[in-house]
Design an enzyme around this catalytic site. Structure first.
Site, mmCIF file in Angstrom:
data_model
loop_
_atom_site.group_PDB
_atom_site.id
_atom_site.type_symbol
_atom_site.label_atom_id
_atom_site.label_comp_id
_atom_site.label_asym_id
_atom_site.label_seq_id
_atom_site.Cartn_x
_atom_site.Cartn_y
_atom_site.Cartn_z
ATOM 1 N N ASP A 77 -5.294 -1.312 -8.993
ATOM 2 C CA ASP A 77 -4.293 -1.023 -7.952
ATOM 3 C C ASP A 77 -4.675 -1.726 -6.648
ATOM 4 O O ASP A 77 -3.829 -2.311 -5.960
ATOM 5 C CB ASP A 77 -4.224 0.495 -7.762
ATOM 6 C CG ASP A 77 -3.037 0.943 -6.933
ATOM 7 O OD1 ASP A 77 -2.040 0.213 -6.866
ATOM 8 O OD2 ASP A 77 -3.114 2.047 -6.370
ATOM 9 N N ARG A 122 13.611 -5.479 -2.935
ATOM 10 C CA ARG A 122 12.374 -5.017 -2.290
ATOM 11 C C ARG A 122 11.252 -4.763 -3.299
ATOM 12 O O ARG A 122 10.167 -4.337 -2.926
ATOM 13 C CB ARG A 122 12.664 -3.751 -1.491
ATOM 14 C CG ARG A 122 13.194 -2.600 -2.317
ATOM 15 C CD ARG A 122 13.399 -1.373 -1.450
ATOM 16 N NE ARG A 122 14.055 -0.328 -2.210
ATOM 17 C CZ ARG A 122 14.005 0.957 -1.890
ATOM 18 N NH1 ARG A 122 13.338 1.342 -0.832
ATOM 19 N NH2 ARG A 122 14.622 1.853 -2.624
ATOM 20 N N LYS A 123 11.524 -5.040 -4.587
ATOM 21 C CA LYS A 123 10.516 -4.758 -5.618
ATOM 22 C C LYS A 123 9.739 -6.005 -6.012
ATOM 23 O O LYS A 123 10.282 -7.089 -6.133
ATOM 24 C CB LYS A 123 11.188 -4.187 -6.873
ATOM 25 C CG LYS A 123 11.692 -2.784 -6.693
ATOM 26 C CD LYS A 123 12.599 -2.382 -7.825
ATOM 27 C CE LYS A 123 13.898 -3.166 -7.779
ATOM 28 N NZ LYS A 123 14.914 -2.716 -8.719
HETATM 29 C C1 LIG Z 1 -7.704 3.001 9.089
HETATM 30 C C2 LIG Z 1 -6.396 2.638 9.578
HETATM 31 C C3 LIG Z 1 -5.524 1.989 8.738
HETATM 32 C C4 LIG Z 1 -4.433 1.386 9.403
HETATM 33 C C5 LIG Z 1 -3.611 0.520 8.632
HETATM 34 C C6 LIG Z 1 -3.653 0.771 7.233
HETATM 35 C C7 LIG Z 1 -2.655 0.018 6.558
HETATM 36 C C8 LIG Z 1 -2.567 0.283 5.100
HETATM 37 C C9 LIG Z 1 -3.780 0.098 4.350
HETATM 38 C C10 LIG Z 1 -3.739 -0.175 3.101
HETATM 39 C C11 LIG Z 1 -2.471 -0.367 2.341
HETATM 40 C C12 LIG Z 1 -2.638 -1.108 1.072
HETATM 41 C C13 LIG Z 1 -3.595 -0.416 0.186
HETATM 42 C C14 LIG Z 1 -3.399 -0.937 -1.166
HETATM 43 C C15 LIG Z 1 -3.985 -0.009 -2.135
HETATM 44 C C16 LIG Z 1 -3.296 -0.124 -3.429
HETATM 45 C C17 LIG Z 1 -1.864 0.267 -3.338
HETATM 46 C C18 LIG Z 1 -1.666 1.738 -3.213
HETATM 47 O O1 LIG Z 1 -2.429 2.535 -3.689
HETATM 48 S S1 LIG Z 1 -0.274 2.277 -2.385
HETATM 49 C C19 LIG Z 1 -0.407 4.074 -2.418
HETATM 50 C C20 LIG Z 1 0.291 4.723 -3.577
HETATM 51 N N1 LIG Z 1 1.729 4.592 -3.489
HETATM 52 C C21 LIG Z 1 2.465 5.324 -2.640
HETATM 53 O O2 LIG Z 1 1.971 6.118 -1.885
HETATM 54 C C22 LIG Z 1 3.956 5.122 -2.685
HETATM 55 C C23 LIG Z 1 4.690 6.442 -2.649
HETATM 56 N N2 LIG Z 1 6.127 6.205 -2.768
HETATM 57 C C24 LIG Z 1 6.919 6.037 -1.690
HETATM 58 O O3 LIG Z 1 6.444 6.117 -0.563
HETATM 59 C C25 LIG Z 1 8.376 5.762 -1.965
HETATM 60 O O4 LIG Z 1 8.624 5.832 -3.338
HETATM 61 C C26 LIG Z 1 8.802 4.367 -1.447
HETATM 62 C C27 LIG Z 1 8.774 4.362 0.090
HETATM 63 C C28 LIG Z 1 7.947 3.238 -1.977
HETATM 64 C C29 LIG Z 1 10.250 4.058 -1.885
HETATM 65 O O5 LIG Z 1 10.978 5.225 -1.758
HETATM 66 P P1 LIG Z 1 12.588 5.198 -1.926
HETATM 67 O O6 LIG Z 1 12.987 6.636 -1.912
HETATM 68 O O7 LIG Z 1 13.164 4.271 -0.896
HETATM 69 O O8 LIG Z 1 12.882 4.517 -3.344
HETATM 70 P P2 LIG Z 1 12.431 4.987 -4.823
HETATM 71 O O9 LIG Z 1 13.410 5.927 -5.413
HETATM 72 O O10 LIG Z 1 11.009 5.460 -4.815
HETATM 73 O O11 LIG Z 1 12.551 3.617 -5.688
HETATM 74 C C30 LIG Z 1 12.179 2.374 -5.128
HETATM 75 C C31 LIG Z 1 12.669 1.266 -6.073
HETATM 76 O O12 LIG Z 1 11.803 1.244 -7.203
HETATM 77 C C32 LIG Z 1 12.589 1.289 -8.407
HETATM 78 N N3 LIG Z 1 11.757 1.868 -9.435
HETATM 79 C C33 LIG Z 1 11.201 3.079 -9.472
HETATM 80 N N4 LIG Z 1 10.472 3.238 -10.585
HETATM 81 C C34 LIG Z 1 10.571 2.070 -11.272
HETATM 82 C C35 LIG Z 1 10.028 1.611 -12.483
HETATM 83 N N5 LIG Z 1 9.249 2.375 -13.239
HETATM 84 N N6 LIG Z 1 10.341 0.356 -12.858
HETATM 85 C C36 LIG Z 1 11.134 -0.446 -12.112
HETATM 86 N N7 LIG Z 1 11.664 -0.062 -10.927
HETATM 87 C C37 LIG Z 1 11.392 1.190 -10.549
HETATM 88 C C38 LIG Z 1 13.791 2.102 -8.008
HETATM 89 O O13 LIG Z 1 14.885 1.915 -8.913
HETATM 90 C C39 LIG Z 1 14.072 1.511 -6.637
HETATM 91 O O14 LIG Z 1 14.705 0.264 -6.805
HETATM 92 P P3 LIG Z 1 15.795 -0.302 -5.792
HETATM 93 O O15 LIG Z 1 15.061 -0.691 -4.485
HETATM 94 O O16 LIG Z 1 16.779 0.811 -5.566
HETATM 95 O O17 LIG Z 1 16.368 -1.507 -6.466
#
Ligand SMILES: CCCCCCCC/C=C\CCCCCCCC(=O)SCCNC(=O)CCNC(=O)[C@H](O)C(C)(C)COP(=O)(O)OP(=O)(O)OC[C@H]1O[C@@H](n2cnc3c(N)ncnc32)[C@H](O)[C@@H]1OP(=O)(O)O
Length: 164
Positions: A77, A122-123
């Protein structure tokens, strides 16, 4: 917090092939150098993708001598998270799948590779694998990342950092 987010946004720049990519932040479980429980992953740009050489240690053991599957998923990840530095903006994991093809062994070095397979709105559809030195894949993975704004990360404030 805003200052930290701004600093993080600067990491989305141009990296030449072979360049070491930045960490997400110092305490990131995957790549942060100051997380004592972390994996300290170091990723390099490799063509349009990223690669890393990684060895798990006993902090990440599952069955004796074998890496915990969740630890493997963490590293994969995070490697995808490094791929985002080449994409020009942040995204978060929406779906992550891992195929565990053979045990990942503590103390053995693996080569990890991650690439973007396709972009759709956005994916980001991404894929990764970890291979032994002889070339056999021990895991393969796919994931769906969804692009978000930097402000998405302001939902969680790290300890000691004012929310502002
Ligand atoms: C110390 C200070 C630091 C300061 C700065 C730090 C900066 C950051 C530091 C570091 C970052 C990077 C770190 C990398 C680490 C590795 C990455 C991780 O671990 S990330 C964490 C885990 N993931 C989440 O926490 C996401 C939780 N989910 C969400 O927040 C929401 O779901 C969100 C915002 C991503 C989207 O939410 P919605 O409600 O707008 O949409 P929806 O229903 O979830 O679906 C999105 C799209 O995905 C498709 N989708 C869903 N499941 C799918 C599937 N199985 N296959 C294909 N498409 C799918 C859906 O059909 C939809 O598509 P369509 O945009 O409408 O076209």
């Amino acid at each position: 917090m805003q200052a930290l987010l701004a600093m993080w946004a600067e990491k989305f720049t141009v990296y030449p092939d072979g360049a070491e990519l930045p960490t997400h932040h110092d305490h990131c479980l995957g790549c942060g150098p100051n997380n004592p429980h972390g994996h300290h992953l170091r990723a390099l740009r490799h063509g349009d993708g990223v690669q890393a050489w990684h060895t798990f240690d006993n902090r990440h053991v599952g069955a004796p001598g074998i890496v915990h599957g969740g630890a493997v998923a963490t590293v994969v990840d995070d490697l995808y998270g490094c791929l985002l530095f080449l994409e020009g903006g942040p995204a978060v994991t929406r779906q992550l799948t891992i195929e565990y093809l053979a045990p990942v062994l503590i103390g053995a070095e693996y080569r990890l590779q991650a690439d973007v397979v396709r972009r759709e709105g956005r994916k980001l559809f991404v894929a990764a694998r970890a291979t032994e030195p002889a070339g056999r894949a021990v895991i393969t993975s796919t994931a769906v990342f969804v692009k978000v704004s930097v402000e998405h990360f302001a939902q969680g404030s790290p300890p000691g950092v004012p929310a502002d």
